[in-house]
Design a protein around this motif. Structure first.
Motif, PDB file in Angstrom:
ATOM      1  N   ASP A  17       0.830  -1.202   0.000  1.00 43.89           N
ATOM      2  CA  ASP A  17       0.000   0.000   0.000  1.00 43.89           C
ATOM      3  C   ASP A  17       0.867   1.255   0.000  1.00 43.89           C
ATOM      4  O   ASP A  17       1.884   1.322   0.688  1.00 43.89           O
ATOM      5  N   ASP A  18       0.455   2.250  -0.768  1.00 48.48           N
ATOM      6  CA  ASP A  18       1.157   3.522  -0.835  1.00 48.48           C
ATOM      7  C   ASP A  18       0.679   4.406   0.314  1.00 48.48           C
ATOM      8  O   ASP A  18      -0.466   4.854   0.316  1.00 48.48           O
ATOM      9  N   GLY A  19       1.543   4.651   1.281  1.00 53.13           N
ATOM     10  CA  GLY A  19       1.167   5.429   2.453  1.00 53.13           C
ATOM     11  C   GLY A  19       0.764   6.849   2.120  1.00 53.13           C
ATOM     12  O   GLY A  19      -0.211   7.369   2.660  1.00 53.13           O
ATOM     13  N   GLU A  20       1.488   7.491   1.211  1.00 50.38           N
ATOM     14  CA  GLU A  20       1.177   8.877   0.857  1.00 50.38           C
ATOM     15  C   GLU A  20      -0.193   8.969   0.195  1.00 50.38           C
ATOM     16  O   GLU A  20      -0.965   9.886   0.475  1.00 50.38           O
ATOM     17  N   LEU A  21      -0.514   8.020  -0.646  1.00 55.34           N
ATOM     18  CA  LEU A  21      -1.810   8.011  -1.318  1.00 55.34           C
ATOM     19  C   LEU A  21      -2.939   7.803  -0.310  1.00 55.34           C
ATOM     20  O   LEU A  21      -3.974   8.479  -0.381  1.00 55.34           O
ATOM     21  N   ARG A  22      -2.750   6.917   0.642  1.00 51.04           N
ATOM     22  CA  ARG A  22      -3.772   6.671   1.668  1.00 51.04           C
ATOM     23  C   ARG A  22      -3.979   7.902   2.549  1.00 51.04           C
ATOM     24  O   ARG A  22      -5.104   8.255   2.884  1.00 51.04           O
ATOM     25  N   VAL A  23      -2.894   8.571   2.920  1.00 51.58           N
ATOM     26  CA  VAL A  23      -3.000   9.790   3.727  1.00 51.58           C
ATOM     27  C   VAL A  23      -3.731  10.871   2.935  1.00 51.58           C
ATOM     28  O   VAL A  23      -4.606  11.568   3.457  1.00 51.58           O
ATOM     29  N   SER A  24      -3.398  10.992   1.666  1.00 53.37           N
ATOM     30  CA  SER A  24      -4.039  11.983   0.802  1.00 53.37           C
ATOM     31  C   SER A  24      -5.539  11.721   0.680  1.00 53.37           C
ATOM     32  O   SER A  24      -6.354  12.643   0.782  1.00 53.37           O
ATOM     33  N   HIS A  25      -5.915  10.471   0.458  1.00 50.93           N
ATOM     34  CA  HIS A  25      -7.339  10.129   0.353  1.00 50.93           C
ATOM     35  C   HIS A  25      -8.080  10.401   1.661  1.00 50.93           C
ATOM     36  O   HIS A  25      -9.210  10.888   1.652  1.00 50.93           O
ATOM     37  N   PHE A  26      -7.444  10.100   2.774  1.00 57.29           N
ATOM     38  CA  PHE A  26      -8.058  10.361   4.068  1.00 57.29           C
ATOM     39  C   PHE A  26      -8.293  11.867   4.254  1.00 57.29           C
ATOM     40  O   PHE A  26      -9.370  12.290   4.696  1.00 57.29           O
ATOM     41  N   ALA A  27      -7.315  12.684   3.891  1.00 58.18           N
ATOM     42  CA  ALA A  27      -7.460  14.139   3.994  1.00 58.18           C
ATOM     43  C   ALA A  27      -8.571  14.644   3.076  1.00 58.18           C
ATOM     44  O   ALA A  27      -9.331  15.548   3.445  1.00 58.18           O
ATOM     45  N   GLU A  28      -8.698  14.071   1.894  1.00 56.74           N
ATOM     46  CA  GLU A  28      -9.755  14.471   0.969  1.00 56.74           C
ATOM     47  C   GLU A  28     -11.142  14.101   1.512  1.00 56.74           C
ATOM     48  O   GLU A  28     -12.106  14.843   1.311  1.00 56.74           O
ATOM     49  N   GLU A  29     -11.252  12.974   2.218  1.00 57.92           N
ATOM     50  CA  GLU A  29     -12.515  12.612   2.858  1.00 57.92           C
ATOM     51  C   GLU A  29     -12.898  13.647   3.911  1.00 57.92           C
ATOM     52  O   GLU A  29     -14.066  14.027   4.038  1.00 57.92           O
ATOM     53  N   VAL A  30     -11.916  14.098   4.669  1.00 59.13           N
ATOM     54  CA  VAL A  30     -12.166  15.135   5.679  1.00 59.13           C
ATOM     55  C   VAL A  30     -12.619  16.426   4.994  1.00 59.13           C
ATOM     56  O   VAL A  30     -13.585  17.060   5.416  1.00 59.13           O
ATOM     57  N   ALA A  31     -11.928  16.814   3.921  1.00 56.66           N
ATOM     58  CA  ALA A  31     -12.290  18.038   3.190  1.00 56.66           C
ATOM     59  C   ALA A  31     -13.706  17.938   2.627  1.00 56.66           C
ATOM     60  O   ALA A  31     -14.456  18.923   2.661  1.00 56.66           O
ATOM     61  N   ALA A  32     -14.091  16.774   2.140  1.00 55.47           N
ATOM     62  CA  ALA A  32     -15.449  16.589   1.609  1.00 55.47           C
ATOM     63  C   ALA A  32     -16.485  16.772   2.713  1.00 55.47           C
ATOM     64  O   ALA A  32     -17.542  17.390   2.485  1.00 55.47           O
ATOM     65  N   ARG A  33     -16.203  16.273   3.902  1.00 58.87           N
ATOM     66  CA  ARG A  33     -17.133  16.463   5.034  1.00 58.87           C
ATOM     67  C   ARG A  33     -17.230  17.944   5.411  1.00 58.87           C
ATOM     68  O   ARG A  33     -18.316  18.438   5.735  1.00 58.87           O
TER      69      ARG A  33
END
Length: 173
Positions: A151-167
């Motif tokens: 798993d790409d850690g940077e990609l997972r962190v980025s997706h998690f941050a985008e989920e927060v931004a969407a909320r």
């Protein structure tokens, strides 16, 4: 005929200019909570970059205050929040969002310098309408620490941050 073309072209530019001038402005500040660490982790930088990109891609004029580091158990958060919200007010920004990234005790981490979700315990935020000085939203999200080997850690962190931004965007609208 030439006059009609100029008028039509002017009308198109007027419409495009008017639409872009009504975009909401948002300022974010990421606050890193870490035990005994004063340096800014790369994970925090990836989160900030992802948030900025997501807000921009969704039509917001985005600015940011520098990443701040707050030690656990101090009243740094309040001082950082007021400084950031003052900056947003004087910058004529409509919304100010403070995102708090809580790290685990990195002494127990297998790789503390890696960009990895497993180093984050939770993320929380507070959104304020700067114009009216009212809190719009407050929330938090726990990090799910299931990690695949490749798993790409940077990609997972980025997706998690985008989920927060969407909320956050859902609450602003």
């Amino acid at each position: 005929m030439n006059f009609v073309r100029r008028c039509a072209l002017s009308a198109v530019f007027l419409i495009l200019f008017s639409a872009s001038s009504f975009a909401a402005a948002i300022s974010i500040q990421v606050v890193q909570h870490s035990k005994g660490q004063a340096k800014i982790f790369e994970t925090t930088r990836v989160i900030e970059d992802s948030l900025l990109g997501y807000f921009f891609e969704n039509g917001y004029v985005v600015s940011n205050s520098p990443i701040a580091v707050a030690q656990v158990g101090t009243d740094d958060d309040e001082q950082i929040f007021y400084k950031g919200s003052d900056d947003a007010f004087y910058g004529s920004i409509r919304y100010f969002v403070t995102i708090y990234v809580d790290f685990i005790d990195l002494a127990a981490s297998k790789n503390p310098d890696a960009v990895a979700l497993s180093n984050i315990s939770k993320i929380s935020w507070k959104t304020v309408d700067v114009k009216t000085n009212t809190e719009i939203d407050k929330g938090s999200g726990k990090v799910k620490s299931t990690v695949a080997k490749n798993d790409d850690g940077e990609l997972r962190v980025s997706h998690f941050a985008e989920e927060v931004a969407a909320r956050i965007i859902r609450e602003i609208k």
